[in-house]
Design an enzyme around this catalytic site. Sequence first.
Site, PDB file in Angstrom:
ATOM      1  N   PHE A 123     -10.388   9.768  37.549  1.00  0.00           N
ATOM      2  CA  PHE A 123     -10.275   8.315  37.752  1.00  0.00           C
ATOM      3  C   PHE A 123     -11.663   7.700  37.705  1.00  0.00           C
ATOM      4  CE2 PHE A 123     -10.137   4.836  41.049  1.00  0.00           C
ATOM      5  CZ  PHE A 123      -9.254   3.985  40.394  1.00  0.00           C
ATOM      6  N   ALA A 124     -11.800   6.581  36.991  1.00  0.00           N
ATOM      7  CA  ALA A 124     -13.127   5.979  36.829  1.00  0.00           C
ATOM      8  C   ALA A 124     -13.071   4.486  37.104  1.00  0.00           C
ATOM      9  CB  ALA A 124     -13.647   6.260  35.419  1.00  0.00           C
ATOM     10  N   GLY A 131     -19.267  -0.945  43.911  1.00  0.00           N
ATOM     11  CA  GLY A 131     -18.500   0.033  44.671  1.00  0.00           C
ATOM     12  C   GLY A 131     -17.338  -0.669  45.364  1.00  0.00           C
ATOM     13  N   SER A 132     -17.618  -1.263  46.512  1.00  0.00           N
ATOM     14  CA  SER A 132     -16.568  -1.962  47.274  1.00  0.00           C
ATOM     15  C   SER A 132     -16.024  -3.172  46.520  1.00  0.00           C
ATOM     16  CB  SER A 132     -17.134  -2.442  48.617  1.00  0.00           C
ATOM     17  OG  SER A 132     -17.508  -1.331  49.401  1.00  0.00           O
ATOM     18  N   ARG A 274     -17.993  33.009  72.822  1.00  0.00           N
ATOM     19  CA  ARG A 274     -19.322  32.724  73.382  1.00  0.00           C
ATOM     20  C   ARG A 274     -19.218  32.587  74.906  1.00  0.00           C
ATOM     21  NH1 ARG A 274     -24.786  32.602  71.668  1.00  0.00           N
ATOM     22  NH2 ARG A 274     -25.872  31.066  72.958  1.00  0.00           N
ATOM     23  N   GLU A 369     -13.359   6.031  48.302  1.00  0.00           N
ATOM     24  CA  GLU A 369     -11.986   5.488  48.371  1.00  0.00           C
ATOM     25  C   GLU A 369     -11.866   4.379  49.417  1.00  0.00           C
ATOM     26  OE1 GLU A 369      -8.909   7.296  46.910  1.00  0.00           O
ATOM     27  OE2 GLU A 369      -9.876   9.122  46.196  1.00  0.00           O
ATOM     28  N   GLY A 370     -12.901   3.547  49.486  1.00  0.00           N
ATOM     29  CA  GLY A 370     -12.925   2.440  50.440  1.00  0.00           C
ATOM     30  C   GLY A 370     -13.734   2.845  51.654  1.00  0.00           C
ATOM     31  N   THR A 371     -14.860   2.160  51.855  1.00  0.00           N
ATOM     32  CA  THR A 371     -15.727   2.527  52.977  1.00  0.00           C
ATOM     33  C   THR A 371     -15.031   2.249  54.311  1.00  0.00           C
ATOM     34  OG1 THR A 371     -16.665   0.318  53.096  1.00  0.00           O
ATOM     35  CG2 THR A 371     -17.815   1.896  51.660  1.00  0.00           C
ATOM     36  N   GLU A 373     -16.038   0.316  56.475  1.00  0.00           N
ATOM     37  CA  GLU A 373     -16.096  -1.137  56.701  1.00  0.00           C
ATOM     38  C   GLU A 373     -14.988  -1.870  55.926  1.00  0.00           C
ATOM     39  OE1 GLU A 373     -18.757   0.806  55.976  1.00  0.00           O
ATOM     40  OE2 GLU A 373     -19.605   0.771  57.985  1.00  0.00           O
TER      41      GLU A 373
END
Length: 402
Positions: A123-124, A131-132, A274, A369-371, A373
């Site tokens: 996917f491009a 970006g966003s 541990r 795939e979506g920040t 924010e």
Amino acid sequence: MDFALTQEHELIRESAYKFGQNEILPGLRERDREAISDRTMLDKMGAAGMLGIAIPAKYGGSDTDYISLGIACEELERADTSARVVMSVHSGLHCLTLLQWGTEEQKQRWLPDLAKGTRVGAFALTEPNVGSDAANIKTMAVRDGDSYVINGSKTWISLADYADQFLVITRLGPDPDPSHAAPKAPYAAFIVDRSTAGFSSRPLHGKLGVRAGNTGELFFENMRVSADRLLGQEGDGFKIAMSALDHGRFTVASGSVGIITACLDACVKYANDRTVGGEPIGKKQLVQQMIASMVQGREIGRMLYYRVGWMKNTGLRHTKECSLAKWTNCAAAFDAANKAVEIHGAYGFIDEFPVERYFRNSRGAMIYEGTHEIHTLMQAEYELGYRSDKPLAHTLPTYPFA
Ligand code: CAA
């Protein structure tokens, strides 16, 4: 309301888990350390039937439902994020979008090979300066007779150097033929072959995480693509990109649960082995608090992605619910990985143990795939009534498939 998974779901969980144990984990530390992405992993995933999940039998797929895709992603990412990313771009972003938007002819043409894994899709959308702000892409397609000429570039493309075909989102340029009606929105989506003249790719190096996965750039120089490779109509490109993200985000949300499970696998073992002051550190309440918080993330995460899978099965729009699952689960995975490093102390800071890899890998999912924010804003805008959640004209085929 039925929360039970089917026997088929359990079988898919088991086989994806075994695939992770037998095929992904051996040699992974070295591949991750040296940033070597193994192309043969795609062939192995194809041979194991992973790449045909959630594709109807009539297109050569395994005829399993969309929840199955999430379960496979969860178990694959429990081993390593790079394997889940293959599912995200091939199965989620590429195949399901083709299933949702393709004509019958396009689906018959491409899905059978994709489902077998003899061809791999990617996917491009993202570009060096976009970006966003997905609606601001610059890659341009201009109609020329029975084809389109595409110029531009894409970056941060998973499987850039390995995929055989790409779902490429472009802007539409001015059409020199006045007899063609102007599209109502200036975007388009194309299925583009790697072998097309004018196409080239280049890998990106130096990533913080997902080092065993291939990520790169794509370049399109006067790349001529025939009109029968247009997905949907001229003008549908943005909606196609957004619906692809409904599928990709689902796989990221489910994969993130796998990271939390992997953190728990590692931490439960470490906390029992541990000792401090003559007792396992698992007996310490501050360690228990961190383990409990991971369990909480895993269980909430599963409910959120199972719901999205169910909505896909029933043909309901799920953009809002998928954004919530992706946003919540990626943050929970990063938090779990941070806690896993904390529990391991100095051993969390070296790749002798896997948790530093979970820490680096889980950070990436809060960007792609979506920040974090973008999803925060989407959730607020839905609640405030600023964002539409109306049913979509194009949905995936409902499950059971016809
Ligand atoms: N499915 C179908 N159509 C959709 C849709 C969906 N999920 N979401 C929106 N649409 C439609 C809307 O209905 C609307 O159509 P109408 O005008 O006919 O009503 C149209 O698309 C525009 O929708 P919005 O108004 O919601 O669009 P927006 O401009 O407000 O979107 C945004 C803003 C949500 C922030 C969007 O730009 C976005 O999601 N940005 C983030 C992009 C992103 O996630 N990039 C990641 C890149 S891919 C990647 O990382 C993959 C990889 O390789 C690893």
